[in-house]
Design an enzyme around this catalytic site. Structure first.
Site, short mmCIF file in Angstrom:
data_model
loop_
_atom_site.label_atom_id
_atom_site.label_comp_id
_atom_site.label_asym_id
_atom_site.label_seq_id
_atom_site.Cartn_x
_atom_site.Cartn_y
_atom_site.Cartn_z
N ASP A 20 -4.27 -4.01 -18.84
CA ASP A 20 -3.22 -3.00 -19.01
C ASP A 20 -3.31 -2.30 -20.36
OD1 ASP A 20 -2.23 -3.61 -16.47
OD2 ASP A 20 -0.87 -5.13 -17.24
N MET B 83 -4.05 -6.88 -7.44
CA MET B 83 -3.42 -7.87 -8.33
C MET B 83 -4.41 -8.91 -8.85
SD MET B 83 -0.58 -6.42 -8.39
CE MET B 83 0.58 -7.49 -9.22
N ARG B 84 -5.59 -8.46 -9.21
CA ARG B 84 -6.58 -9.34 -9.81
C ARG B 84 -7.10 -8.73 -11.10
NH1 ARG B 84 -9.18 -13.36 -6.72
NH2 ARG B 84 -7.98 -13.57 -4.81
N GLU C 156 6.15 6.39 -9.02
CA GLU C 156 4.71 6.14 -8.87
C GLU C 156 4.10 7.03 -7.78
OE1 GLU C 156 4.20 1.46 -10.11
OE2 GLU C 156 4.57 1.92 -8.02
N THR D 77 -9.94 -1.01 -18.79
CA THR D 77 -10.92 -1.57 -19.72
C THR D 77 -10.79 -3.09 -19.67
OG1 THR D 77 -9.36 -1.55 -21.55
CG2 THR D 77 -10.69 0.44 -21.24
N LEU E 70 -9.93 -7.72 -13.48
CA LEU E 70 -11.35 -7.37 -13.32
C LEU E 70 -12.15 -7.88 -14.51
CD1 LEU E 70 -11.04 -3.71 -12.02
CD2 LEU E 70 -11.25 -5.84 -10.71
N HIS F 235 0.45 0.99 -13.18
CA HIS F 235 1.24 -0.16 -13.67
C HIS F 235 2.71 0.24 -13.75
CE1 HIS F 235 1.92 -3.98 -15.68
NE2 HIS F 235 2.74 -3.32 -16.50
N GLY G 246 0.79 -1.22 0.00
CA GLY G 246 0.00 0.00 0.00
C GLY G 246 0.82 1.28 0.00
C1 GAR Z 1 2.99 -0.88 -7.71
O1 GAR Z 1 4.33 -0.88 -8.16
C2 GAR Z 1 2.04 -0.98 -8.90
O2 GAR Z 1 2.55 -0.36 -10.05
C3 GAR Z 1 1.95 -2.47 -9.07
O3 GAR Z 1 1.90 -2.98 -7.77
C4 GAR Z 1 2.70 -2.15 -6.93
C5 GAR Z 1 1.93 -1.89 -5.65
O4 GAR Z 1 2.76 -1.37 -4.67
N1 GAR Z 1 0.80 -2.82 -9.82
C6 GAR Z 1 0.79 -3.77 -10.73
O5 GAR Z 1 1.76 -4.45 -11.01
C7 GAR Z 1 -0.55 -3.98 -11.42
N2 GAR Z 1 -0.43 -4.87 -12.51
P1 GAR Z 1 2.16 -0.75 -3.34
O6 GAR Z 1 1.24 -1.81 -2.72
O7 GAR Z 1 3.34 -0.49 -2.47
O8 GAR Z 1 1.41 0.48 -3.71
#
Ligand code: GAR
Length: 194
Positions: free
Chosen positions: A147, A92-93, A176, A143, A95, A111, A11
């Protein structure tokens, strides 16, 4: 603009959003609730820290997608928080149409690559294995194509010689943490008041 955040992991991006809100840097957006498909996920601990309702929602019966009973439970939980925007912050699912249809045009995802490059799992490892000199992160509308939705914002991250998975992941995360709150703030300002 009411935001509901969904996540499966530690998170850190949700925390960046909540910190931005606290610092007045999230425009007219406000986090209304946090939900996770993982009962022990760090993202759920942010709720009590920031005074936001947070809860585990049972995603069963599937392991990597949200469909069937689990999808219905998520639609109910998220609907209950009346979101204007659903933010996938490390959810991580995959939709499926039931959830996508319930919040059509109102779901965004983060992403860890410059999409359309390196979609899917372990985008950071994909970039390293490809020998790329630059990767980054993307915020996009969700969508049915995984991705593949319209891009809302991107930030580039250079890959140094000798970069490891851990060192690159740390750089991408740092990018991010700036990009996602800034895209949400911009979207909240672009929406007509009320
Ligand atoms: C992030 O790096 C995000 O880009 C990735 O999960 C991480 C979550 O980190 N998302 C994906 O790979 C989606 N396919 P966090 O829980 O520390 O925010």
């Amino acid at each position: 603009m009411r935001i509901v955040m969904l996540g499966s992991g530690r998170g850190s991006n949700a925390e960046a959003i909540l910190n931005a809100q606290r610092a007045g840097g999230l425009g007219r957006a406000r986090v209304a609730a946090i939900f996770s498909d993982v009962p022990t996920a760090g993202i759920l601990a942010l709720g009590p820290r920031f005074g936001v309702p947070s809860a585990f929602v049972d995603p069963a019966p599937f392991r990597t997608k949200l469909e069937g009973d689990g999808e219905r439970r998520f639609v109910d939980a998220v609907s209950g928080a009346a979101p204007d925007l659903v933010v996938l912050a490390g959810f991580m699912r995959v939709l499926k149409p039931g959830f996508l249809g319930a919040f059509a045009g109102r779901i965004i995802n983060l992403h860890p690559s410059l999409l359309p490059l390196f979609p899917g799992l372990d985008a950071i490892g994909q970039a390293l294995r490809a020998g790329a000199s630059v990767t980054g992160c993307t915020v996009h509308y969700v969508t049915a194509e995984v991705d593949g939705g319209p891009v809302l914002g991107q930030a580039a991250v250079p890959i140094a010689p000798g970069e490891t998975h851990d060192s690159l992941a740390a750089k991408v995360h740092a990018a991010e943490h700036v990009l996602l709150p800034s895209v949400i703030a911009r979207m909240s300002e672009e929406r007509p008041p009320g």
